[in-house]
Design a protein around this motif. Structure first.
Motif, PDB file in Angstrom:
ATOM      1  N   ALA A 117      66.749 -39.519 -65.640  1.00  0.00           N
ATOM      2  CA  ALA A 117      66.283 -39.691 -64.265  1.00  0.00           C
ATOM      3  C   ALA A 117      65.405 -40.931 -64.132  1.00  0.00           C
ATOM      4  O   ALA A 117      65.505 -41.686 -63.150  1.00  0.00           O
ATOM      5  N   LEU A 118      64.520 -41.164 -65.114  1.00  0.00           N
ATOM      6  CA  LEU A 118      63.659 -42.350 -65.070  1.00  0.00           C
ATOM      7  C   LEU A 118      64.484 -43.622 -65.170  1.00  0.00           C
ATOM      8  O   LEU A 118      64.212 -44.612 -64.471  1.00  0.00           O
ATOM      9  N   ASN A 129      67.534 -44.007 -64.131  1.00  0.00           N
ATOM     10  CA  ASN A 129      68.208 -44.198 -62.851  1.00  0.00           C
ATOM     11  C   ASN A 129      67.246 -44.732 -61.790  1.00  0.00           C
ATOM     12  O   ASN A 129      67.617 -45.571 -60.947  1.00  0.00           O
ATOM     13  N   LEU A 130      65.964 -44.239 -61.818  1.00  0.00           N
ATOM     14  CA  LEU A 130      64.973 -44.725 -60.858  1.00  0.00           C
ATOM     15  C   LEU A 130      64.677 -46.208 -61.074  1.00  0.00           C
ATOM     16  O   LEU A 130      64.585 -46.985 -60.111  1.00  0.00           O
ATOM     17  N   ILE A 131      64.555 -46.603 -62.320  1.00  0.00           N
ATOM     18  CA  ILE A 131      64.314 -48.023 -62.620  1.00  0.00           C
ATOM     19  C   ILE A 131      65.491 -48.874 -62.175  1.00  0.00           C
ATOM     20  O   ILE A 131      65.314 -49.960 -61.606  1.00  0.00           O
ATOM     21  N   GLN A 132      66.688 -48.381 -62.417  1.00  0.00           N
ATOM     22  CA  GLN A 132      67.868 -49.126 -61.988  1.00  0.00           C
ATOM     23  C   GLN A 132      67.902 -49.280 -60.473  1.00  0.00           C
ATOM     24  O   GLN A 132      68.280 -50.347 -59.952  1.00  0.00           O
ATOM     25  N   LEU A 133      67.498 -48.211 -59.730  1.00  0.00           N
ATOM     26  CA  LEU A 133      67.457 -48.304 -58.266  1.00  0.00           C
ATOM     27  C   LEU A 133      66.424 -49.335 -57.828  1.00  0.00           C
ATOM     28  O   LEU A 133      66.685 -50.149 -56.924  1.00  0.00           O
ATOM     29  N   GLY A 134      65.217 -49.330 -58.449  1.00  0.00           N
ATOM     30  CA  GLY A 134      64.207 -50.322 -58.108  1.00  0.00           C
ATOM     31  C   GLY A 134      64.682 -51.732 -58.393  1.00  0.00           C
ATOM     32  O   GLY A 134      64.440 -52.657 -57.601  1.00  0.00           O
TER      33      GLY A 134
END
Length: 303
Positions: free
Chosen positions: A260-261, A263-268
């Motif tokens: 999940a982390l 994926n969040l970094i990739q979104l940012g």
């Protein structure tokens, strides 16, 4: 006078070639054709084993005199020749130790007078698989097959087949006798040739007959050897590990959080990249935006 002799020789050769051609075409119906053969006593020859047993002398001495038809000879051969059965088997086994099972099969084949034709392995360690092809004397075919299955914890596949080639072998013997008789006649005719042309004509016909004889002998030898040694193909597979009631490490919360982390970094990163592209393209889109705002105000004032 010499011309008349050459004509006679050529005529005799032509008759012989026609007889041989007819015998080759009609060898399946030998009773319809009669060939004069010189009287001779056939020497007993080793007969192929039954179902691949070692070749042993089991034929009765037969007396062939002039005027015996090839059909009668074929009947006599069929009565004297034992049946030739080419046996093959293919099995797939699950074994606890693939290498140990392979070694046992190899030693078993060599102890019985057979050999290993080929070995193919795939994988390593607990996933090792092997395919071994054994050539076994036909009299030991069933026993080796049972011993191989005895090594397995589970027999996955079993296929056994047999091909009866006795009829083909008897037909080949009949053709061989006819060709050998013709070969003897041509040899006698060659020894009595009186000039080079006659000798060349006889020798050409003799070469064709001898080639057919060699092909038939080769085929007969192949059938004898195939019946004498059976083929067993054994595929060795490892026993699969038992399936646990509950899989180990089935739920991994730390791994879920890590994914999940990530994926969040990739979104940012994706949003930051979009902002950078937007700013870099300001000279291209800003004039258009200002022009659109001025046009909107101008139209508003006109109305």
């Amino acid at each position: 006078m010499d011309r008349l002799k050459r004509f006679r020789v050529a005529f005799v050769i032509g008759i012989i070639v026609l007889l041989v051609g007819g015998a080759v075409v009609l060898f399946g119906q030998p009773g319809e054709m009669m060939l004069e053969e010189p009287a001779f006593v056939a020497i007993p020859t080793p007969a192929p084993m039954l179902s691949g047993a070692p070749v042993s002398a089991q034929r009765d001495t037969a007396l062939f005199a002039g005027g015996v038809s090839s059909g009668e000879a074929a009947i006599g051969s069929e009565a004297a020749v034992q049946r030739l059965i080419i046996k093959n088997a293919s099995i797939a086994l699950e074994v606890a130790d693939v290498l140990a099972a392979e070694q046992v099969l190899r030693q078993k084949a060599e102890a019985l007078g057979g050999f290993v034709a080929s070995v193919e392995t795939d994988g390593s360690g607990e996933d090792l698989r092997a395919t071994i092809v054994l050539r076994i004397p036909a009299e030991h075919f069933e026993s080796v097959l049972r011993d191989a299955e005895g090594l397995a914890s589970n027999v996955l596949r079993r296929s056994v087949s047999g091909s009866d080639v006795t009829e083909e072998y008897v037909d080949l013997e009949a053709r061989l006798r006819n060709l050998e008789a013709t070969n003897a006649r041509l040899l006698d005719l060659l020894s009595r040739a009186q000039n080079v042309n006659d000798a060349l004509m006889v020798n050409q016909a003799l070469t064709g007959i001898q080639e057919q004889i060699e092909r038939i002998k080769g085929r007969m030898q192949y059938l004898e050897q195939s019946a004498a040694m059976s083929t067993i193909t054994v595929e060795l597979l490892p026993v699969p590990p038992p399936t646990p009631i509950i899989e180990e490490d089935a739920w991994q919360p730390l791994e879920v959080a890590r994914i999940a982390l990530r994926n969040l970094i990739q979104l940012g990163q994706t949003l930051a990249n979009a902002v950078i592209v937007f700013l870099v393209w300001t000279p291209a889109w800003l004039p258009l935006v200002l022009l659109a705002i001025w046009a909107r105000r101008w139209l508003w004032q006109r109305t």
